[in-house]
Scaffold this motif. Structure first.
Motif, PDB file in Angstrom:
ATOM      1  N   ASP A  38      16.686  51.886  -4.853  1.00 47.83           N
ATOM      2  CA  ASP A  38      17.965  51.323  -4.429  1.00 47.83           C
ATOM      3  C   ASP A  38      17.843  50.397  -3.219  1.00 47.83           C
ATOM      4  N   PHE A  39      16.739  50.478  -2.471  1.00 48.72           N
ATOM      5  CA  PHE A  39      16.579  49.596  -1.317  1.00 48.72           C
ATOM      6  C   PHE A  39      16.560  48.128  -1.712  1.00 48.72           C
ATOM      7  N   TRP A  40      16.335  47.843  -2.994  1.00 46.34           N
ATOM      8  CA  TRP A  40      16.271  46.460  -3.460  1.00 46.34           C
ATOM      9  C   TRP A  40      17.634  45.927  -3.891  1.00 46.34           C
ATOM     10  N   ILE A  41      18.623  46.780  -4.018  1.00 46.97           N
ATOM     11  CA  ILE A  41      19.942  46.362  -4.506  1.00 46.97           C
ATOM     12  C   ILE A  41      20.612  45.459  -3.473  1.00 46.97           C
ATOM     13  N   GLY A  42      21.175  44.342  -3.949  1.00 50.29           N
ATOM     14  CA  GLY A  42      21.893  43.417  -3.075  1.00 50.29           C
ATOM     15  C   GLY A  42      21.670  41.982  -3.492  1.00 50.29           C
ATOM     16  N   ASP A  43      22.175  41.069  -2.675  1.00 48.24           N
ATOM     17  CA  ASP A  43      21.986  39.629  -2.885  1.00 48.24           C
ATOM     18  C   ASP A  43      20.988  39.130  -1.856  1.00 48.24           C
ATOM     19  N   TRP A  44      19.958  38.418  -2.334  1.00 46.52           N
ATOM     20  CA  TRP A  44      18.820  38.055  -1.492  1.00 46.52           C
ATOM     21  C   TRP A  44      18.478  36.577  -1.599  1.00 46.52           C
ATOM     22  N   GLU A  45      17.859  36.069  -0.529  1.00 48.52           N
ATOM     23  CA  GLU A  45      17.143  34.805  -0.546  1.00 48.52           C
ATOM     24  C   GLU A  45      15.679  35.174  -0.401  1.00 48.52           C
ATOM     25  N   ALA A  46      14.812  34.546  -1.195  1.00 49.40           N
ATOM     26  CA  ALA A  46      13.378  34.853  -1.148  1.00 49.40           C
ATOM     27  C   ALA A  46      12.620  33.660  -0.572  1.00 49.40           C
ATOM     28  N   PHE A  47      11.651  33.973   0.299  1.00 51.22           N
ATOM     29  CA  PHE A  47      10.870  32.943   0.978  1.00 51.22           C
ATOM     30  C   PHE A  47       9.383  33.205   0.787  1.00 51.22           C
ATOM     31  N   ASN A  48       8.598  32.124   0.639  1.00 49.85           N
ATOM     32  CA  ASN A  48       7.154  32.279   0.520  1.00 49.85           C
ATOM     33  C   ASN A  48       6.538  32.452   1.908  1.00 49.85           C
ATOM     34  N   LEU A  49       5.223  32.593   1.953  1.00 53.73           N
ATOM     35  CA  LEU A  49       4.542  32.847   3.230  1.00 53.73           C
ATOM     36  C   LEU A  49       4.646  31.690   4.220  1.00 53.73           C
ATOM     37  N   LYS A  50       4.948  30.486   3.726  1.00 53.50           N
ATOM     38  CA  LYS A  50       5.117  29.331   4.600  1.00 53.50           C
ATOM     39  C   LYS A  50       6.540  29.219   5.123  1.00 53.50           C
ATOM     40  N   GLY A  51       7.403  30.172   4.730  1.00 50.64           N
ATOM     41  CA  GLY A  51       8.789  30.165   5.193  1.00 50.64           C
ATOM     42  C   GLY A  51       9.715  29.288   4.373  1.00 50.64           C
ATOM     43  N   MET A  52       9.201  28.746   3.273  1.00 51.48           N
ATOM     44  CA  MET A  52      10.029  27.894   2.415  1.00 51.48           C
ATOM     45  C   MET A  52      10.775  28.762   1.397  1.00 51.48           C
ATOM     46  N   LYS A  53      12.042  28.415   1.193  1.00 46.82           N
ATOM     47  CA  LYS A  53      12.844  29.182   0.245  1.00 46.82           C
ATOM     48  C   LYS A  53      12.304  28.989  -1.164  1.00 46.82           C
ATOM     49  N   ALA A  54      12.082  30.116  -1.856  1.00 47.32           N
ATOM     50  CA  ALA A  54      11.573  30.091  -3.229  1.00 47.32           C
ATOM     51  C   ALA A  54      12.684  30.305  -4.248  1.00 47.32           C
ATOM     52  N   GLY A  55      13.721  31.043  -3.858  1.00 49.58           N
ATOM     53  CA  GLY A  55      14.799  31.281  -4.807  1.00 49.58           C
ATOM     54  C   GLY A  55      15.812  32.282  -4.298  1.00 49.58           C
ATOM     55  N   ASP A  56      16.757  32.583  -5.180  1.00 48.19           N
ATOM     56  CA  ASP A  56      17.797  33.569  -4.913  1.00 48.19           C
ATOM     57  C   ASP A  56      17.691  34.678  -5.942  1.00 48.19           C
ATOM     58  N   SER A  57      18.038  35.889  -5.522  1.00 45.58           N
ATOM     59  CA  SER A  57      17.946  37.015  -6.427  1.00 45.58           C
ATOM     60  C   SER A  57      19.131  37.953  -6.207  1.00 45.58           C
ATOM     61  N   ARG A  58      19.773  38.314  -7.288  1.00 48.42           N
ATOM     62  CA  ARG A  58      20.852  39.304  -7.245  1.00 48.42           C
ATOM     63  C   ARG A  58      20.343  40.557  -7.936  1.00 48.42           C
ATOM     64  N   ILE A  59      20.386  41.676  -7.219  1.00 49.50           N
ATOM     65  CA  ILE A  59      19.906  42.949  -7.742  1.00 49.50           C
ATOM     66  C   ILE A  59      21.107  43.895  -7.817  1.00 49.50           C
ATOM     67  N   SER A  60      21.360  44.448  -9.014  1.00 49.40           N
ATOM     68  CA  SER A  60      22.528  45.311  -9.186  1.00 49.40           C
ATOM     69  C   SER A  60      22.213  46.502 -10.078  1.00 49.40           C
ATOM     70  N   LEU A  61      23.049  47.516  -9.946  1.00 52.65           N
ATOM     71  CA  LEU A  61      22.956  48.700 -10.798  1.00 52.65           C
ATOM     72  C   LEU A  61      23.798  48.485 -12.045  1.00 52.65           C
TER      73      LEU A  61
END
Length: 180
Positions: A38-61
């Motif tokens: 459940d720690f992964w549930i939520g709305d997220w922005e994902a970034f690579n190791l260089k700090g650049m945004k890679a994408g968006d992710s919505r995690i839901s039950l």
């Protein structure tokens, strides 16, 4: 008097065993093992190791809290193509393993048959699959709970039966500010 007769009749002719019984609650709602991810549930922005945004992710039950659904959208590339994927994450009570089924809008799919939760992380792994004519590979996917607003996702591959691992991607998920 009619009132007493009605109550007596109901008591005599009612059969408690014939009353409709409710099904037991879903184990996903009552067994804490289903809440390990459940720690992964939520709305997220994902970034690579260089700090650049890679994408968006919505995690839901979904499915009475038995399945954790991921809906990923990449940051569009210059030609405008938008890469998307979904994953379905479930705890399999029969095998006592977490499992993930992943698919994307390019026809790709991966099934992580083995997964376990330990030390604030979940690690998934595939069965061996043909990487090339002479090489079998194993994919591993790890999620690290870094606190209420951060999750690290690490994708790795092994071409030597799990002796050594090479990083395919390493992302930091940051909870969207609207959810903090």
């Amino acid at each position: 008097m009619k009132y007493y007769f009605l109550i007596l009749t109901l008591l005599l002719f009612s059969n408690p065993s014939s009353a409709q019984k409710l099904p037991p609650p879903s184990p996903c709602l009552t067994d804490p093992i289903y809440r390990q991810f459940d720690f992964w549930i939520g709305d997220w922005e994902a970034f690579n190791l260089k700090g650049m945004k890679a994408g968006d992710s919505r995690i839901s039950l979904i499915l009475d809290s038995c399945t954790i659904l991921e809906e990923w959208t990449n940051v569009p590339v210059p030609n405008g193509f938008g890469y998307k994927e979904k994953s379905f994450n479930t705890y399999n009570a029969a095998t006592k393993q977490w499992q993930q089924s992943w698919t994307d809008n390019m026809g790709g799919s991966t099934f992580y048959a083995f997964g376990k939760a330990e030390d604030k992380k979940i690690v998934f792994q595939t069965t061996p699959w043909p990487f090339s004519k002479d090489t079998m590979a194993i994919s591993r996917l790890s999620f690290f709970n870094l606190g209420p607003d951060k999750v690290r996702q690490l994708g790795e591959i092994s071409k030597d039966a799990g002796v050594s691992w090479a990083t395919q991607y390493d992302l930091e998920y940051r909870r969207k500010k609207s959810q903090r």
